[in-house]
Scaffold this motif. Structure first.
Motif, mmCIF file in Angstrom:
data_model
loop_
_atom_site.group_PDB
_atom_site.id
_atom_site.type_symbol
_atom_site.label_atom_id
_atom_site.label_comp_id
_atom_site.label_asym_id
_atom_site.label_seq_id
_atom_site.Cartn_x
_atom_site.Cartn_y
_atom_site.Cartn_z
ATOM 1 N N UNK B 202 -3.847 5.824 16.982
ATOM 2 C CA UNK B 202 -3.554 7.084 17.656
ATOM 3 C C UNK B 202 -2.048 7.231 17.934
ATOM 4 N N UNK B 203 -1.456 6.161 18.510
ATOM 5 C CA UNK B 203 -0.023 6.248 18.849
ATOM 6 C C UNK B 203 0.867 5.695 17.746
ATOM 7 N N UNK B 204 0.273 4.963 16.805
ATOM 8 C CA UNK B 204 1.076 4.366 15.733
ATOM 9 C C UNK B 204 1.504 2.942 16.028
ATOM 10 N N UNK B 205 1.224 2.459 17.253
ATOM 11 C CA UNK B 205 1.602 1.101 17.622
ATOM 12 C C UNK B 205 1.019 0.076 16.646
ATOM 13 N N UNK B 206 1.907 -0.789 16.129
ATOM 14 C CA UNK B 206 1.458 -1.865 15.232
ATOM 15 C C UNK B 206 1.161 -1.419 13.811
ATOM 16 N N UNK B 207 1.272 -0.122 13.531
ATOM 17 C CA UNK B 207 0.887 0.362 12.192
ATOM 18 C C UNK B 207 1.880 -0.083 11.113
ATOM 19 N N UNK B 208 3.171 -0.122 11.460
ATOM 20 C CA UNK B 208 4.155 -0.567 10.463
ATOM 21 C C UNK B 208 3.893 -2.010 10.045
ATOM 22 N N UNK B 209 3.618 -2.853 11.044
ATOM 23 C CA UNK B 209 3.334 -4.270 10.743
ATOM 24 C C UNK B 209 2.075 -4.393 9.886
ATOM 25 N N UNK B 210 1.102 -3.567 10.175
ATOM 26 C CA UNK B 210 -0.159 -3.608 9.429
ATOM 27 C C UNK B 210 0.061 -3.187 7.965
ATOM 28 N N UNK B 211 0.823 -2.129 7.767
ATOM 29 C CA UNK B 211 1.107 -1.670 6.400
ATOM 30 C C UNK B 211 1.910 -2.738 5.640
ATOM 31 N N UNK B 212 2.893 -3.342 6.337
ATOM 32 C CA UNK B 212 3.666 -4.438 5.711
ATOM 33 C C UNK B 212 2.760 -5.601 5.327
ATOM 34 N N UNK B 213 1.818 -5.890 6.210
ATOM 35 C CA UNK B 213 0.873 -6.988 5.949
ATOM 36 C C UNK B 213 0.070 -6.722 4.677
ATOM 37 N N UNK B 214 -0.355 -5.462 4.499
ATOM 38 C CA UNK B 214 -1.117 -5.076 3.306
ATOM 39 C C UNK B 214 -0.249 -5.185 2.051
ATOM 40 N N UNK B 215 0.981 -4.726 2.168
ATOM 41 C CA UNK B 215 1.888 -4.774 1.011
ATOM 42 C C UNK B 215 2.168 -6.224 0.616
ATOM 43 N N UNK B 216 2.318 -7.073 1.628
ATOM 44 C CA UNK B 216 2.566 -8.499 1.353
ATOM 45 C C UNK B 216 1.360 -9.122 0.655
ATOM 46 N N UNK B 217 0.173 -8.735 1.125
ATOM 47 C CA UNK B 217 -1.066 -9.259 0.529
ATOM 48 C C UNK B 217 -1.091 -8.947 -0.969
ATOM 49 N N UNK B 218 -0.782 -7.723 -1.284
ATOM 50 C CA UNK B 218 -0.834 -7.285 -2.678
ATOM 51 C C UNK B 218 0.223 -8.001 -3.510
ATOM 52 N N UNK B 219 1.429 -8.090 -2.936
ATOM 53 C CA UNK B 219 2.557 -8.691 -3.647
ATOM 54 C C UNK B 219 2.324 -10.186 -3.900
ATOM 55 N N UNK B 220 1.922 -10.886 -2.844
ATOM 56 C CA UNK B 220 1.774 -12.343 -2.954
ATOM 57 C C UNK B 220 0.663 -12.720 -3.918
ATOM 58 N N UNK B 221 -0.443 -11.964 -3.877
ATOM 59 C CA UNK B 221 -1.587 -12.318 -4.721
ATOM 60 C C UNK B 221 -1.295 -12.021 -6.190
ATOM 61 N N UNK B 222 -0.413 -11.050 -6.436
ATOM 62 C CA UNK B 222 -0.196 -10.586 -7.811
ATOM 63 C C UNK B 222 1.185 -10.919 -8.367
ATOM 64 N N UNK B 223 2.017 -11.551 -7.504
ATOM 65 C CA UNK B 223 3.400 -11.833 -7.886
ATOM 66 C C UNK B 223 4.101 -10.608 -8.463
ATOM 67 N N UNK B 224 3.810 -9.418 -7.835
ATOM 68 C CA UNK B 224 4.470 -8.203 -8.351
ATOM 69 C C UNK B 224 5.818 -8.000 -7.650
#
Lengths: 224, 224
Positions: B202-224
């Motif tokens: 609702x307020x956006x709190x923690x959303x940037x960290x969460x999106x970064x976490x998702x991007x890291x997941x994708x990057x690390x698993x795929x070495x992209x």
């Protein structure tokens, strides 16, 4: 899909066995004059808090006790024991609901005939408890304002198998922008005519009506 | 108890069949390079709201889609469609969890290889989904501040089978007197070392960290 068909067959057999035990319990409760009320809801909808406050208020006039089901921990039994009434915890392990046989076992050495009210708090789950009759006289389904107005639409079966819908944590209604008319309409669309109460165990809102409702249940069923 | 033993046997067989399908899905997702993330929680913990906000933020850079499971209604699919990404609803009827075969069927005619992220929102249930692998790469278990700090202790299995715990509705923390250190301690006592995020969609709190976490997941698993 073969396994699933077999599962359905076995599950049907278990449900039938559960119904036999539940009927025996209901008969026993009636003969002993104890009014048995069960509570089902999602995890964290406020069953224990409502129950703690209910036990505190009833114990001045009635003999009350509670059974509480959880996968793990005896936390709820400890919380309810603060209301200074007899409480027992049923730990289900990985089982997602209470069954009539669990209630029967938990009550085996209890003189339930000496009680006016017995409350049974189910495992936190809006799906599975719907299929299991526990021999109770009145079943409440609770959902909190924080869960949203759409719960009746998304979990219709549990509303079909309960007698009264209780909307909890009304003190948070404004903070979560809860739309009460929409929630009531959703309950009514799933289960036309369903009795609905709104409470906040924290502020006391609706608690007098709830206690009166319980007293009326006991009085009407027993002609006391 | 005979029926119960038989139920356990049949259930074990179904779980084995589910694992076979889940393994095939996981292999397929990996080959196609799609990062699959699932969400489990109680009803009303905020899965759909977190997901809607996540889809909105990711769709600017990635190709994203979602599957949502519910007993009844297509409400969540409609809500998620507001994020203008492909969404499909799986309606489970009375089934209290998603199974790998339901995901497989729902995806049968989808070109998942054209996706960067696929999200799977499970049925609202803190118990039953724990037993069913869906072939996902990352599983989140969510609980809201309104549900209380004790959820990890009372539903340990779901925390054991998830990768990340997400505490939602942090905007309500003060109103419900949420004790964050106690909640984190409860998560850690059930699952030492478990990664934990706090968010408010609702307020956006923690959303940037969460999106970064998702991007890291994708990057690390795929070495992209």
């Amino acid at each position: 899909m073969k396994g699933t068909t077999r599962l359905v067959e076995v599950r049907t057999k278990i449900l039938k066995e559960n119904d036999v035990v539940a009927r025996a319990l209901r008969q026993q409760f009636r003969e002993r004059g104890v009014c048995v009320v069960s509570l089902v809801s999602s995890p964290g909808a406020g069953k224990t808090m409502l129950l703690e406050e209910t036990l505190r208020r009833l114990r001045e006039k009635y003999r009350v006790a509670a059974l509480v089901g959880d996968l793990a921990t005896e936390n709820d039994a400890r919380r309810l024991a603060r209301a200074e009434v007899p409480v027992r915890q049923i730990v289900t392990g990985t089982v997602c609901h209470l069954e009539a046989s669990m209630v029967q076992t938990a009550l085996a050495d209890w003189a339930t005939g000496e009680l006016d009210f017995l409350f049974i708090e189910n495992v936190g789950n809006l799906v599975c408890p719907a299929s299991y009759d526990l021999g109770e006289e009145l079943r409440l389904v609770l959902f909190s304002v924080a869960e949203g107005e759409d719960k009746p639409l998304k979990y219709p079966t549990i509303f079909h198998t309960a007698d009264v819908a209780v909307i909890t944590k009304m003190d948070l209604a404004q903070a979560v922008e809860f739309d009460l008319p929409a929630a009531v309409q959703n309950i009514q669309s799933v289960r036309p005519g369903m009795e609905t109460l709104e409470v906040s165990a924290k502020t006391g809102l609706g608690m007098d009506q709830w206690i009166e409702r319980l007293e009326r249940q006991r009085r009407d069923a027993r002609h006391v």
